[in-house]
Motif scaffolding. Structure first.
Motif, PDB file in Angstrom:
ATOM      1  N   LEU A 153       7.718 -14.214   4.199  1.00  0.00           N
ATOM      2  CA  LEU A 153       7.338 -12.810   4.837  1.00  0.00           C
ATOM      3  C   LEU A 153       6.852 -11.983   3.826  1.00  0.00           C
ATOM      4  N   LEU A 154       7.268 -11.901   2.612  1.00  0.00           N
ATOM      5  CA  LEU A 154       6.562 -11.110   1.523  1.00  0.00           C
ATOM      6  C   LEU A 154       5.160 -11.370   1.490  1.00  0.00           C
ATOM      7  N   GLY A 155       4.871 -12.750   1.637  1.00  0.00           N
ATOM      8  CA  GLY A 155       3.457 -13.220   1.367  1.00  0.00           C
ATOM      9  C   GLY A 155       2.460 -12.870   2.526  1.00  0.00           C
ATOM     10  N   GLY A 156       3.295 -12.777   3.758  1.00  0.00           N
ATOM     11  CA  GLY A 156       2.386 -12.104   4.793  1.00  0.00           C
ATOM     12  C   GLY A 156       1.947 -10.908   4.922  1.00  0.00           C
ATOM     13  N   LEU A 157       2.568 -10.076   3.889  1.00  0.00           N
ATOM     14  CA  LEU A 157       2.327  -8.644   3.832  1.00  0.00           C
ATOM     15  C   LEU A 157       1.102  -8.338   2.800  1.00  0.00           C
ATOM     16  N   VAL A 158       0.930  -9.364   2.087  1.00  0.00           N
ATOM     17  CA  VAL A 158      -0.371  -9.118   1.030  1.00  0.00           C
ATOM     18  C   VAL A 158      -1.532  -8.711   1.848  1.00  0.00           C
ATOM     19  N   GLY A 159      -2.306  -7.867   1.384  1.00  0.00           N
ATOM     20  CA  GLY A 159      -3.424  -7.447   2.004  1.00  0.00           C
ATOM     21  C   GLY A 159      -3.739  -5.960   2.320  1.00  0.00           C
TER      22      GLY A 159
ATOM     23  N   SER B 167      -4.092  -0.619   0.550  1.00  0.00           N
ATOM     24  CA  SER B 167      -3.798  -2.150   0.067  1.00  0.00           C
ATOM     25  C   SER B 167      -2.469  -2.369  -0.635  1.00  0.00           C
ATOM     26  N   ARG B 168      -1.980  -3.516   0.111  1.00  0.00           N
ATOM     27  CA  ARG B 168      -0.618  -3.625  -0.316  1.00  0.00           C
ATOM     28  C   ARG B 168      -0.328  -4.982  -1.064  1.00  0.00           C
ATOM     29  N   TYR B 169       0.150  -5.109  -2.323  1.00  0.00           N
ATOM     30  CA  TYR B 169       0.397  -6.053  -3.108  1.00  0.00           C
ATOM     31  C   TYR B 169      -0.890  -6.736  -3.733  1.00  0.00           C
ATOM     32  N   ALA B 170      -1.914  -6.100  -3.780  1.00  0.00           N
ATOM     33  CA  ALA B 170      -3.122  -7.008  -3.990  1.00  0.00           C
ATOM     34  C   ALA B 170      -3.404  -6.644  -5.592  1.00  0.00           C
ATOM     35  N   PHE B 171      -2.583  -5.881  -5.949  1.00  0.00           N
ATOM     36  CA  PHE B 171      -2.712  -5.737  -7.642  1.00  0.00           C
ATOM     37  C   PHE B 171      -4.247  -5.461  -8.118  1.00  0.00           C
ATOM     38  N   ASN B 172      -4.928  -4.710  -7.439  1.00  0.00           N
ATOM     39  CA  ASN B 172      -6.400  -4.300  -7.809  1.00  0.00           C
ATOM     40  C   ASN B 172      -7.216  -5.652  -8.045  1.00  0.00           C
ATOM     41  N   ILE B 173      -6.859  -6.589  -7.243  1.00  0.00           N
ATOM     42  CA  ILE B 173      -7.440  -7.980  -7.164  1.00  0.00           C
ATOM     43  C   ILE B 173      -8.284  -7.991  -5.663  1.00  0.00           C
ATOM     44  N   PRO B 174      -9.747  -7.698  -5.991  1.00  0.00           N
ATOM     45  CA  PRO B 174     -10.347  -7.799  -4.893  1.00  0.00           C
ATOM     46  C   PRO B 174     -10.339  -8.800  -3.754  1.00  0.00           C
ATOM     47  N   GLU B 175     -10.147  -9.733  -4.183  1.00  0.00           N
ATOM     48  CA  GLU B 175     -10.036 -10.876  -3.304  1.00  0.00           C
ATOM     49  C   GLU B 175      -8.711 -11.106  -2.291  1.00  0.00           C
ATOM     50  N   LEU B 176      -7.822 -10.369  -2.775  1.00  0.00           N
ATOM     51  CA  LEU B 176      -6.562 -10.228  -2.185  1.00  0.00           C
ATOM     52  C   LEU B 176      -6.311  -9.074  -1.151  1.00  0.00           C
ATOM     53  N   THR B 177      -7.252  -8.074  -1.072  1.00  0.00           N
ATOM     54  CA  THR B 177      -7.286  -7.093  -0.116  1.00  0.00           C
ATOM     55  C   THR B 177      -7.425  -7.659   1.395  1.00  0.00           C
ATOM     56  N   ASP B 178      -7.899  -8.918   1.598  1.00  0.00           N
ATOM     57  CA  ASP B 178      -8.035  -9.329   2.704  1.00  0.00           C
ATOM     58  C   ASP B 178      -6.801 -10.317   3.129  1.00  0.00           C
TER      59      ASP B 178
END
Length: 515
Positions: A191-197, A205-216
């Motif tokens: 469930l937490l993994g599904g919230l990333v983006g 942006s949620r839980y992306a840690f300033n990594i551009p590839e994780l914003t999607d």
């Protein structure tokens, strides 16, 4: 009845439709959907036969390949892999005493003993006939109940869908093997993994840690292929690369009159049980096979023969796992809710082709819906025609050392992940999830609840927000709507039942026996 026949006619028309096919500059018409069905069933049988590969890992690897296929063709191929693996797994279990697929673990017990007594042919034909009958029944149930269930699904609002997903996740926890605490942790992690983006409503942006590839968000293919594909390869490299094929030549394939007398009731019981368990959230082919074996031991007039080559020990589980494989499509196609990890991958495949799983598929795209159902019956027919004559070829494949297989598997995985977004970051992320998946296996944590949580998480959040928007922030909306309340009460009842000391000890005993 007339409507059902008309719908099946639509399905046959879709599967048998001719499409232009070119080879060496020559174009001719060909039923391509039927070809995809054949490819899926052959691949499914192959990965079922080869120990160390299962339908989850294979479908995860082949998800990127469906980009190049039409939606119906891609889904037909992936479905063929799933139920084809149930067939192929029995061959390895009977001839080598190694389960080619999880649901075939039980078949090893009596199937291999039958082979040792010179009855390998009878065991293989029993598994094939039971699987074919159960697969046909499962497909008919899917066709018969799909339309009524879809009508019920249209009465679902956001609150009901949220409550249904809560019930599904709790069901997955209850039916997961091993520790309940570990299963809950895996669900929460998913469930937490599904919230990333990026938050759809606020754009934050949620839980992306300033990594551009994780914003999607985290790619579904990367998670599935890492946790199941890569982790399976790493785990299998630890196994001793030595397989003893018990028999190279299989004869006397046809069961005797006494065999039929004992196997037919077992097939009917296994089909009934498997059809019911396949629909349950968290259930599936493996649970159905173990349940069927336990049932056969209890009702058999010859309980002393189990473990020594009882034909019921092959007929019951093999029928159950194929029936469950077919009926697990019912909640996916009618409600849009995946009951197990393989169906979660099918949701990913449908999303790839911009198809929203749920009851609207039947009305908005009846050709795809009924074409997929009809392809399952044709696929089961192909499997019984292909499997028995090709036993010799499958036996030869079992002698291939795994060290020659895993480099090509990993290469294919990496190419598949890269082609999704043309991103090397996705490949590294898949490798990271592969390491995580290996650690989970070592800790005794199942990957299936994580994948279900990952798929259902965004859907749960969306329906939760819609419910609160429509009710103007009133949380009681989940309890004032009768259908939503009923689903939540069912979820609470499941928790209470599994927490009872007697049920808890029985559950642990059952899964200990499975292990």
């Amino acid at each position: 009845m007339e409507t059902l026949l008309a719908n099946l006619g639509t399905g046959f028309g879709a599967v048998l439709a001719l499409s232009p096919f070119s080879i060496m500059g020559i174009t001719f018409p060909m039923p391509m959907n039927l070809v995809y069905c054949l490819i899926g069933t052959v691949i499914g049988t192959l990965i079922g036969v080869l120990p160390g590969l299962g339908p989850i890992a294979t479908i995860a690897m082949l998800l990127p390949a469906t980009y190049a296929l039409p939606p119906l063709g891609g889904l037909i191929m992936l479905a063929g892999i799933y139920y084809g693996a149930q067939y192929g797994g029995s061959t390895t279990a009977i001839l080598v005493n190694l389960p080619g697929e999880t649901s075939s673990v039980v078949t090893c017990i009596d199937g291999y003993q039958m082979a040792r007594r010179g009855r390998a042919g009878v065991a293989l034909s029993t598994a094939a006939m039971g699987s074919f009958f159960a697969g046909c029944v499962g497909t008919l149930l899917l066709a018969a109940f799909a339309a009524p269930l879809a009508e019920v699904a249209f009465k679902f609002g956001p609150a009901e869908y949220f409550s249904l997903m809560v019930l599904g996740l709790i069901g997955a926890v209850v039916l997961a093997s091993g520790s309940l605490v570990k299963a809950i942790c895996m669900i929460v992690l998913g469930l937490l993994g599904g919230l990333v983006g990026t938050d759809v409503n606020t754009g934050v942006s949620r839980y992306a840690f300033n990594i551009p590839e994780l914003t999607d968000g985290i790619g579904f293919v990367a998670v599935a292929m890492g946790v199941f594909g890569f982790a399976e390869v790493i785990t299998n490299l630890e196994q001793k690369d030595k397989r003893e094929v018990f028999t190279n030549k299989v004869t006397n394939m046809f069961p005797t009159k006494e065999d039929f007398k004992r196997m037919i009731p077992a097939v009917l019981r296994g089909t009934t049980l498997g059809s019911a368990l396949g629909i349950l959230p968290g259930g599936g082919a493996a649970l159905a096979a173990f349940g069927a074996y336990s049932l056969e031991k209890k009702v058999s007039k010859h309980p002393e023969e189990f473990g020594k080559g009882a034909i019921e020990g092959v007929a019951g589980p093999e029928s159950a796992n194929n029936a469950a494989a077919q009926t697990s499509f019912i909640p996916l196609l009618t409600l849009g809710i995946p009951p197990n990890a393989v169906m979660a991958l099918m949701v990913g495949a449908m999303t790839i082709h911009n198809i929203q799983p749920g009851p609207q598929v039947m009305t908005s795209n009846p050709t795809l819906f009924w074409g997929l159902i009809v392809s399952m019956w044709l696929g089961n027919l192909m499997l019984i025609i292909l499997n028995l004559p090709l036993i010799g070829m499958w036996v030869k494949l079992l002698t291939v050392p795994y060290r020659f297989l895993y480099p090509s598997i990993l290469t294919f995985c990496c190419i598949g992940v890269y082609t999704v977004n043309n991103s090397t970051f996705d490949v590294f992320m898949t490798a990271g999830f592969g390491v995580m998946g290996y650690i989970f296996l070592k800790l005794g944590c199942e990957g299936a609840p994580l994948l279900l949580g990952f798929v259902l998480g965004p859907m749960m959040e969306e329906n939760f927000r819609r419910s609160l928007l429509l009710s103007r922030g009133d949380f009681t909306v989940f309890f004032t709507r009768p259908l939503s309340l009923g689903l939540l009460l069912a979820a609470a009842l499941l928790i209470v039942i599994v927490a009872l000391p007697a049920i808890k000890s029985k559950r642990e005993e059952a899964f200990q026996e499975e292990t």
